[in-house]
Design a protein around this motif. Structure first.
Motif, PDB file in Angstrom:
ATOM      1  N   THR A   1      40.942  35.264  36.909  1.00  9.26           N
ATOM      2  CA  THR A   1      41.357  35.718  38.401  1.00  9.26           C
ATOM      3  C   THR A   1      40.620  35.093  39.246  1.00  9.26           C
ATOM      4  O   THR A   1      40.733  35.236  40.458  1.00  9.26           O
ATOM      5  CB  THR A   1      41.324  37.254  38.578  1.00  9.26           C
ATOM      6  OG1 THR A   1      40.234  37.719  38.129  1.00  9.26           O
ATOM      7  CG2 THR A   1      42.507  37.826  37.625  1.00  9.26           C
ATOM      8  N   GLY A   2      39.494  34.243  38.933  1.00 13.51           N
ATOM      9  CA  GLY A   2      38.777  33.491  39.764  1.00 13.51           C
ATOM     10  C   GLY A   2      39.358  32.400  40.579  1.00 13.51           C
ATOM     11  O   GLY A   2      39.011  32.285  41.870  1.00 13.51           O
TER      12      GLY A   2
ATOM     13  N   HIS B   1      42.175  31.369  43.049  1.00 16.28           N
ATOM     14  CA  HIS B   1      43.071  32.451  44.047  1.00 16.28           C
ATOM     15  C   HIS B   1      44.020  31.538  44.696  1.00 16.28           C
ATOM     16  O   HIS B   1      44.334  30.446  44.525  1.00 16.28           O
ATOM     17  CB  HIS B   1      42.036  32.561  45.221  1.00 16.28           C
ATOM     18  CG  HIS B   1      40.777  33.320  44.914  1.00 16.28           C
ATOM     19  ND1 HIS B   1      39.567  33.480  45.522  1.00 16.28           N
ATOM     20  CD2 HIS B   1      40.656  34.378  43.744  1.00 16.28           C
ATOM     21  CE1 HIS B   1      38.725  34.493  44.788  1.00 16.28           C
ATOM     22  NE2 HIS B   1      39.444  34.845  43.802  1.00 16.28           N
TER      23      HIS B   1
ATOM     24  N   ILE C   1      36.828  28.084  38.160  1.00 14.66           N
ATOM     25  CA  ILE C   1      35.420  28.406  38.506  1.00 14.66           C
ATOM     26  C   ILE C   1      34.754  29.355  37.595  1.00 14.66           C
ATOM     27  O   ILE C   1      33.684  29.238  37.490  1.00 14.66           O
ATOM     28  CB  ILE C   1      35.933  29.296  39.813  1.00 14.66           C
ATOM     29  CG1 ILE C   1      34.481  29.752  40.455  1.00 14.66           C
ATOM     30  CG2 ILE C   1      36.436  30.741  39.495  1.00 14.66           C
ATOM     31  CD1 ILE C   1      33.652  28.528  41.120  1.00 14.66           C
ATOM     32  N   GLU C   2      35.356  30.023  36.594  1.00 18.53           N
ATOM     33  CA  GLU C   2      34.680  30.637  35.602  1.00 18.53           C
ATOM     34  C   GLU C   2      33.697  29.800  34.955  1.00 18.53           C
ATOM     35  O   GLU C   2      32.841  30.231  33.838  1.00 18.53           O
ATOM     36  CB  GLU C   2      35.533  31.439  34.861  1.00 18.53           C
ATOM     37  CG  GLU C   2      36.255  32.674  35.673  1.00 18.53           C
ATOM     38  CD  GLU C   2      37.520  32.323  36.316  1.00 18.53           C
ATOM     39  OE1 GLU C   2      37.797  31.265  36.401  1.00 18.53           O
ATOM     40  OE2 GLU C   2      38.318  33.291  36.424  1.00 18.53           O
TER      41      GLU C   2
ATOM     42  N   ALA D   1      29.646  27.975  36.151  1.00 20.20           N
ATOM     43  CA  ALA D   1      27.937  28.297  35.672  1.00 20.20           C
ATOM     44  C   ALA D   1      28.033  28.056  34.185  1.00 20.20           C
ATOM     45  O   ALA D   1      29.159  28.331  33.312  1.00 20.20           O
ATOM     46  CB  ALA D   1      27.794  29.589  36.140  1.00 20.20           C
TER      47      ALA D   1
ATOM     48  N   GLN E   1      26.623  25.882  43.097  1.00 17.62           N
ATOM     49  CA  GLN E   1      26.784  27.368  43.451  1.00 17.62           C
ATOM     50  C   GLN E   1      25.385  27.988  44.043  1.00 17.62           C
ATOM     51  O   GLN E   1      25.400  28.471  44.778  1.00 17.62           O
ATOM     52  CB  GLN E   1      27.042  28.141  42.020  1.00 17.62           C
ATOM     53  CG  GLN E   1      28.395  28.000  41.749  1.00 17.62           C
ATOM     54  CD  GLN E   1      28.624  28.452  40.225  1.00 17.62           C
ATOM     55  OE1 GLN E   1      28.155  27.990  39.172  1.00 17.62           O
ATOM     56  NE2 GLN E   1      29.697  29.267  39.728  1.00 17.62           N
TER      57      GLN E   1
ATOM     58  N   THR F   1      36.209  30.332  48.130  1.00 14.12           N
ATOM     59  CA  THR F   1      35.068  29.826  47.591  1.00 14.12           C
ATOM     60  C   THR F   1      35.192  28.846  46.339  1.00 14.12           C
ATOM     61  O   THR F   1      34.834  27.743  45.877  1.00 14.12           O
ATOM     62  CB  THR F   1      33.867  30.921  47.327  1.00 14.12           C
ATOM     63  OG1 THR F   1      33.733  31.240  48.681  1.00 14.12           O
ATOM     64  CG2 THR F   1      32.645  30.117  46.763  1.00 14.12           C
ATOM     65  N   PRO F   2      35.964  29.551  45.230  1.00 11.22           N
ATOM     66  CA  PRO F   2      36.465  29.029  43.902  1.00 11.22           C
ATOM     67  C   PRO F   2      37.120  27.612  44.180  1.00 11.22           C
ATOM     68  O   PRO F   2      36.691  26.491  43.586  1.00 11.22           O
ATOM     69  CB  PRO F   2      37.368  30.078  43.234  1.00 11.22           C
ATOM     70  CG  PRO F   2      36.842  31.116  43.909  1.00 11.22           C
ATOM     71  CD  PRO F   2      36.691  31.070  45.239  1.00 11.22           C
TER      72      PRO F   2
ATOM     73  N   LEU G   1      34.544  24.965  45.882  1.00 10.64           N
ATOM     74  CA  LEU G   1      33.355  24.517  44.898  1.00 10.64           C
ATOM     75  C   LEU G   1      34.089  23.618  43.950  1.00 10.64           C
ATOM     76  O   LEU G   1      33.460  22.661  43.576  1.00 10.64           O
ATOM     77  CB  LEU G   1      32.896  25.835  43.931  1.00 10.64           C
ATOM     78  CG  LEU G   1      31.760  26.806  44.704  1.00 10.64           C
ATOM     79  CD1 LEU G   1      31.672  28.007  44.047  1.00 10.64           C
ATOM     80  CD2 LEU G   1      30.557  25.944  44.868  1.00 10.64           C
TER      81      LEU G   1
ATOM     82  N   PHE H   1      31.141  36.191  43.983  1.00  8.40           N
ATOM     83  CA  PHE H   1      32.084  35.291  44.511  1.00  8.40           C
ATOM     84  C   PHE H   1      32.065  33.873  44.454  1.00  8.40           C
ATOM     85  O   PHE H   1      32.868  33.200  43.849  1.00  8.40           O
ATOM     86  CB  PHE H   1      31.902  35.219  46.177  1.00  8.40           C
ATOM     87  CG  PHE H   1      32.191  36.636  46.767  1.00  8.40           C
ATOM     88  CD1 PHE H   1      33.311  37.508  46.206  1.00  8.40           C
ATOM     89  CD2 PHE H   1      31.631  36.848  47.880  1.00  8.40           C
ATOM     90  CE1 PHE H   1      33.457  38.884  46.873  1.00  8.40           C
ATOM     91  CE2 PHE H   1      31.690  38.437  48.455  1.00  8.40           C
ATOM     92  CZ  PHE H   1      32.907  39.204  48.048  1.00  8.40           C
ATOM     93  N   LEU H   2      30.616  33.452  43.876  1.00  7.17           N
ATOM     94  CA  LEU H   2      30.438  32.044  43.524  1.00  7.17           C
ATOM     95  C   LEU H   2      30.831  31.589  42.133  1.00  7.17           C
ATOM     96  O   LEU H   2      31.055  30.633  41.611  1.00  7.17           O
ATOM     97  CB  LEU H   2      28.925  31.732  43.615  1.00  7.17           C
ATOM     98  CG  LEU H   2      28.304  31.757  45.105  1.00  7.17           C
ATOM     99  CD1 LEU H   2      26.948  31.790  45.197  1.00  7.17           C
ATOM    100  CD2 LEU H   2      28.780  30.382  45.744  1.00  7.17           C
ATOM    101  N   THR H   3      30.892  32.783  41.192  1.00 10.35           N
ATOM    102  CA  THR H   3      31.344  32.719  39.843  1.00 10.35           C
ATOM    103  C   THR H   3      32.851  33.112  39.492  1.00 10.35           C
ATOM    104  O   THR H   3      33.081  33.302  38.398  1.00 10.35           O
ATOM    105  CB  THR H   3      30.277  33.328  39.247  1.00 10.35           C
ATOM    106  OG1 THR H   3      30.378  34.884  39.390  1.00 10.35           O
ATOM    107  CG2 THR H   3      28.999  33.055  39.165  1.00 10.35           C
ATOM    108  N   GLY H   4      33.672  33.461  40.637  1.00  9.88           N
ATOM    109  CA  GLY H   4      34.821  33.892  40.499  1.00  9.88           C
ATOM    110  C   GLY H   4      35.130  35.239  39.901  1.00  9.88           C
ATOM    111  O   GLY H   4      36.058  35.471  39.322  1.00  9.88           O
ATOM    112  N   ARG H   5      34.182  36.060  40.213  1.00  8.83           N
ATOM    113  CA  ARG H   5      34.053  37.482  39.581  1.00  8.83           C
ATOM    114  C   ARG H   5      34.373  38.675  40.736  1.00  8.83           C
ATOM    115  O   ARG H   5      34.065  39.697  40.595  1.00  8.83           O
ATOM    116  CB  ARG H   5      32.781  37.676  38.835  1.00  8.83           C
ATOM    117  CG  ARG H   5      32.403  36.782  37.758  1.00  8.83           C
ATOM    118  CD  ARG H   5      33.478  36.902  36.706  1.00  8.83           C
ATOM    119  NE  ARG H   5      33.139  35.522  35.558  1.00  8.83           N
ATOM    120  CZ  ARG H   5      33.828  35.687  34.563  1.00  8.83           C
ATOM    121  NH1 ARG H   5      34.702  36.350  33.995  1.00  8.83           N
ATOM    122  NH2 ARG H   5      33.397  34.615  33.797  1.00  8.83           N
TER     123      ARG H   5
ATOM    124  N   ASP I   1      43.617  40.668  42.085  1.00  9.50           N
ATOM    125  CA  ASP I   1      43.165  40.589  40.583  1.00  9.50           C
ATOM    126  C   ASP I   1      43.133  41.870  39.823  1.00  9.50           C
ATOM    127  O   ASP I   1      42.726  41.623  38.746  1.00  9.50           O
ATOM    128  CB  ASP I   1      41.411  40.055  40.854  1.00  9.50           C
ATOM    129  CG  ASP I   1      41.281  39.113  41.730  1.00  9.50           C
ATOM    130  OD1 ASP I   1      42.361  38.267  41.656  1.00  9.50           O
ATOM    131  OD2 ASP I   1      40.078  38.771  42.248  1.00  9.50           O
TER     132      ASP I   1
END
Lengths: 160, 792
Positions: A37-38, A40, A78-79, A82, A91, A106-107, A110, B21-25, B31
């Motif tokens: 779900t990251g 969007h 995005i997941e 990292a 990030q 943001t996703p 990035l 937010f930066l990691t899509g969580r 969601d």
């Protein structure tokens, strides 16, 4: 309505599979069938860029693609940015330079920046702004985002 | 960094919430997808004004995967229409049905819902619903809507004029004599908020407990909770509203929407979770819009630049309904309330009229009324400066409320506490190097370029308390908020608020305040909000109140905890509270080597009860305290822009942008800078690009992001932000609100900058946004057909 088809893809380095009707958007497939779900969805007509993922290494809007079109593809969302709990320099830089507020764009931002720095590892501010016109942010005015992408580029170039 | 030595407020710290937010969580409303969820899609009106003669839903009901099709008539017994109530005299209510029944009043209004096993199947079924309409004449222009023979948007209201508010201060019979009278009609067109996350919600109903839960992308979970209870006839304690992560709101997610009521009613009816997430087209059609005002204004000044009198007559096109719960007056009333701005205006009279049309409703949007107010007032000031031959900065300096005049009560009854009105202007000019900028402008003009410098000064009221209603006569308890602070036996702290974040960084900012009060490191504090089941009673975040009300409540609750912590520690260490020092989550006896105790041990003692506590002390380490800032506090700023109008394309390019604001004590400069930069970006969009347009029949012409232009990275400048930090004397902590500030000043500064650039051509634009098309048309109307050849 056509019958669902089996779809196999590699997402963030893992083999994934699922069933999707031919009309099912890639974004919906990622979010609801694979639970990622990251990614969007902000406009469903290819303008806002929030749904940007990497498809076979290049930025693509997952709201403008069907899941069946990504059958057999390699995707990064995005997941997958990292690794092992360690944030990617982009990030880190977005965090440090306040490149996000509500976090919804943001996703996509990035992933677009990741793709851009692959092509242009030493960009000017103007080039960054031009490249990021692919993704809309309503919170930041882009100032922190531009700073972050520049800082990440510098750091990635100097990394061993 | 996070030392717990009481120095976190004021520190530039990266945000706590960012990692997820930066990691899509993040967990935005879309969601969350519980098992057995059904998906709703709304059938939306194709006409701006029409009777619904018949709806044939038989084919849709038989469509694959469809669980229910509900029309407006079938929804009516399940959900009351929302009425934005007010005690304003003469106010006409316009009930908002969850689904329109009998009549539709704007294109996009929902008149039926399909609930199906997937959104795809629900949309398939939508296409199988047949609606027989009888189109009625639509009215899409507010001035035309005031005519006696205009079609009525609400027949039972008897008029499209929903409310009129008038102010008068000083004498206008006859108007006070002045050396110069400036008259202008300002027009600020309709704007859309465009949060990148479209609106959406998911409702769950438990028939066993009778509890309804709505997950919603809302700024105001508390207000939605109360609205659902009222309109679904549920006791309020059985309604829970959750707003986890919210992807931007900007005011447009502060109202309660008919879809939220409808989705909740459907979940209750079907006893299954029901979800609706709007697409961008629905968002552009139905999310409340901003501005859309005509301001007829008159400024009377003397030769020395002194303001003698101001008048304003405002027509606000509020669309088809009086927005819930704020009412139709919220936007136009704020235009007239704040028109005098940061200036001494001894005589002021104003009228605001809220007029219904067959367009989407307007509602609160970042700045609420003040961007148009500043656009008009600052435009008048610059016109006066040009006519009088006084520098626009000097003319403003002569009229700002002076330091010795605070607290200053304006002609409309707003009280400005002491703030840096003049200092903001001085700082902006210093940062811009104003004389050098003017010299550069002259050089560039001599080279044939159209360069302008524009200023926008304003003051807004932020963090309003109970003495200042958010809208006149409105019954929302907007002036108070609470914080609950709980120290658990492990020594970590939960701080829980009724205000909620939709991107502002409140998890960090309020965490900094709490950590300082409790003298603990930031990582020991977890800030929670956005779930009415566990937050203290409150409303949400709007009107630049999060830092002021949340921060004030945090200080009050923090003081209770700190005091109790010290009393317990003193008891355990066998000393007096006054002998203790604290920091880093520990307390120790001043000068008493080795006699120290950790917050964790104090908390354990607190929950252990009488055995370890001073005699008679209530066990536990938790406090809930409410805060009411009463009036609220002033946030002033001056924006300055240097820009160029391209002679060939009529496009405007911003060369420099400087802001100096006084947002009181800054909690986190990183966050406040971001609020200003983002606010300016929306103001720039409103000044140059963004316009919601309808045709005469009420069809939306800007139904996609290809037609409604949100600025991208190349269109926006780097903003230079300076904060004066004149701590407010009237709020706890000295905080002033900063969320809306940037959007208020930018349209005024840019309009003035463009007027300055076009001054050699004798053009004085009074309409926003100034798109290239509009600048071209302005030139053409004035006989300057091409800017390229316009100058001799």
């Amino acid at each position: 309505m056509a019958e669902p088809r089996k779809i196999r893809m590699t997402v963030n380095g893992q083999a994934r599979e699922g069933w999707a009707e031919p009309r099912r958007l890639l974004a919906d497939f990622l979010r609801e069938d694979l639970g990622l779900t990251g990614t969007h969805i902000g406009c469903e007509h290819g303008i806002c860029g929030a749904c940007t993922v990497l498809l076979n290494g290049e930025a693509a809007r997952s709201c403008l693609m069907l899941a069946v079109q990504a059958d057999g593809a390699e995707l990064m969302t995005i997941e997958g940015l990292a690794r092992g709990g360690v944030l990617h320099p982009l990030q880190e830089a977005f965090w440090e330079h306040h490149g996000l507020q509500c976090g919804f764009c943001t996703p996509g931002m990035l992933m677009a920046a990741y793709d851009f720095l692959r092509v242009n590892p030493d960009p000017t501010e103007e080039e960054i702004r031009e490249a990021l016109s692919a993704v809309l942010c309503r919170c930041t005015g882009y100032q922190g985002i531009v700073r972050a992408v520049k800082a990440a580029a510098d750091r990635m170039r100097s990394a061993p | 960094m996070a030392t717990g030595d009481g120095k976190l407020v004021g520190a530039r710290m990266r945000r706590v919430e960012d990692r997820r937010f930066l990691t899509g969580r993040g967990t935005y409303v879309a969601d969350y997808l519980p098992a057995r969820t059904l998906h709703a899609a709304f059938l939306r009106a194709e006409h701006a004004h029409a009777k619904i003669l018949a709806i044939d839903a038989a084919a849709a009901r038989a469509s694959a995967g469809v669980v229910a099709v509900v029309t407006g008539a079938e929804m009516a017994p399940l959900a009351r229409a929302m009425v934005a109530a007010s005690t304003m005299p003469g106010y006409k209510v316009t009930p908002i049905p969850a689904l329109a029944a009998g009549i539709v009043r704007y294109v996009g209004e929902a008149l039926a819902a399909v609930v199906a096993e997937s959104r795809y199947l629900a949309e398939d079924a939508l296409e199988r619903i047949g609606v027989e309409y009888e189109p009625l004449e639509a009215v899409t222009d507010a001035s035309a809507a005031l005519a006696a023979d205009a079609p009525l948007v609400h027949e039972e209201a008897g008029s499209n004029l929903l409310v009129t508010r008038e102010f008068a201060c000083g004498s206008f019979d006859p108007p006070p004599p002045a050396d110069l009278v400036i008259k202008e009609r300002f027009r600020f067109h309709r704007h859309a908020a465009i949060a990148i996350e479209p609106r959406g919600c998911l409702a769950e109903y438990n028939p066993g407990s009778g509890e309804l839960t709505l997950h919603s992308s809302t700024q105001c979970p508390g207000l939605v909770r109360s609205a659902l209870a009222l309109h679904l006839d549920l006791p309020e304690h059985l309604v829970r509203v959750v707003a986890a992560d919210v992807g931007g709101g900007f005011g447009a997610k502060s109202s309660t929407y008919p879809e939220e009521v409808a989705v909740a009613a459907l979940a209750r009816m079907l006893e299954r979770p029901v979800r609706w997430v709007s697409d961008r087209r629905e968002d552009l059609l139905t999310t409340s819009q901003g501005w859309d005002e005509i301001i007829d204004a008159e400024l009377r000044v003397n030769h020395d630049g002194t303001i003698v009198a101001l008048s304003a007559d405002v027509i606000g096109d509020i669309g088809a309904y009086s927005v819930y719960p704020w009412t139709a007056v919220i936007e136009p009333i704020q235009v007239v309330s704040f028109m005098p701005g940061p200036y001494r205006v001894p005589n002021y009279r104003a009228r605001a009229r809220a007029v219904a049309t067959n367009k989407a409703p307007t509602g609160p949007y970042r700045g609420v009324g003040r961007p148009p107010a500043a656009f008009a007032m600052e435009g008048l000031i610059d016109r006066a400066a040009r006519r009088l031959g006084i520098d626009p900065v000097e003319l403003r300096m002569r009229n700002f409320v002076r330091a010795e005049e605070f607290p200053y009560k304006t002609a409309t009854g707003i009280v400005w506490d002491r703030a840096g009105f003049i200092e903001c202007m001085k700082k902006t000019c210093e940062a811009l190097d104003y004389p050098a900028a003017r010299a550069e402008q002259e050089r560039m003009r001599a080279a044939g370029r159209l360069i302008g410098i524009g200023f926008g000064s304003y003051a807004e009221l932020t963090g309003i308390g109970s003495a200042t209603p958010a809208a006149p006569g409105m019954r929302v308890p907007a002036g108070t908020e609470a914080a609950t602070i709980r120290v658990d036996p492990s020594g970590t702290v939960s701080a829980i608020f009724g205000v909620a974040s939709h991107g502002q960084g409140l998890e960090t900012a309020l965490g900094q305040v709490v950590a300082d009060e409790l003298e603990v490191p930031l990582e020991d504090v977890r800030v929670r909000f956005g779930d009415t089941a566990f937050t203290p009673y409150g409303t949400g975040s709007y009107a630049s109140r999060g830092a002021v009300l949340g921060g004030g409540a945090a200080i009050l609750a923090g003081r209770v905890i700190r005091d109790k912590t010290r009393r317990i520690a003193a008891h355990l260490l066998e000393t007096e509270p006054a002998a203790l020092e604290a920091g880093g989550g520990e307390l120790w006896v001043r000068g008493g080597a080795g006699r120290r105790i950790k917050l964790r041990d104090i908390a354990q003692a607190a929950y252990a009860g009488a055995k370890r506590l001073p005699r008679g002390m209530e066990p536990g380490l938790e406090a809930t305290v409410f805060y009411d800032p009463y009036y609220g506090t002033a946030t002033p700023a001056t924006h300055a822009v240097m820009l160029e109008v391209d002679r060939e394309t009529c496009a405007v390019r911003i060369l420099r942008y400087v802001v100096a604001d006084d947002c009181g004590r800054v909690i986190n400069p990183l966050i406040v800078d971001g609020q200003i930069e983002g606010g300016v970006a929306q103001g720039v969009g409103g000044a140059l690009l963004e316009e919601i347009r309808y045709d005469e029949a009420g069809q939306l012409l800007t139904g996609s992001l290809m037609d409604y232009l949100v600025p991208g990275a190349p269109e926006l400048p780097n903003v230079e932000t300076h904060h004066l930090e004149a701590e407010s004397q009237v709020t706890l902590g000295g905080f002033r609100g900063a969320g809306e500030s940037g959007t208020i000043g930018a349209p005024a500064a840019i309009a003035n900058g463009i007027a300055d650039a076009l001054a050699p051509l004798g053009l004085e634009p009074a309409e926003l946004p100034l798109t290239p098309e509009r600048i071209f048309q302005l030139c053409a109307r004035s006989g300057v057909y091409r800017l390229a050849t316009g100058l001799a």
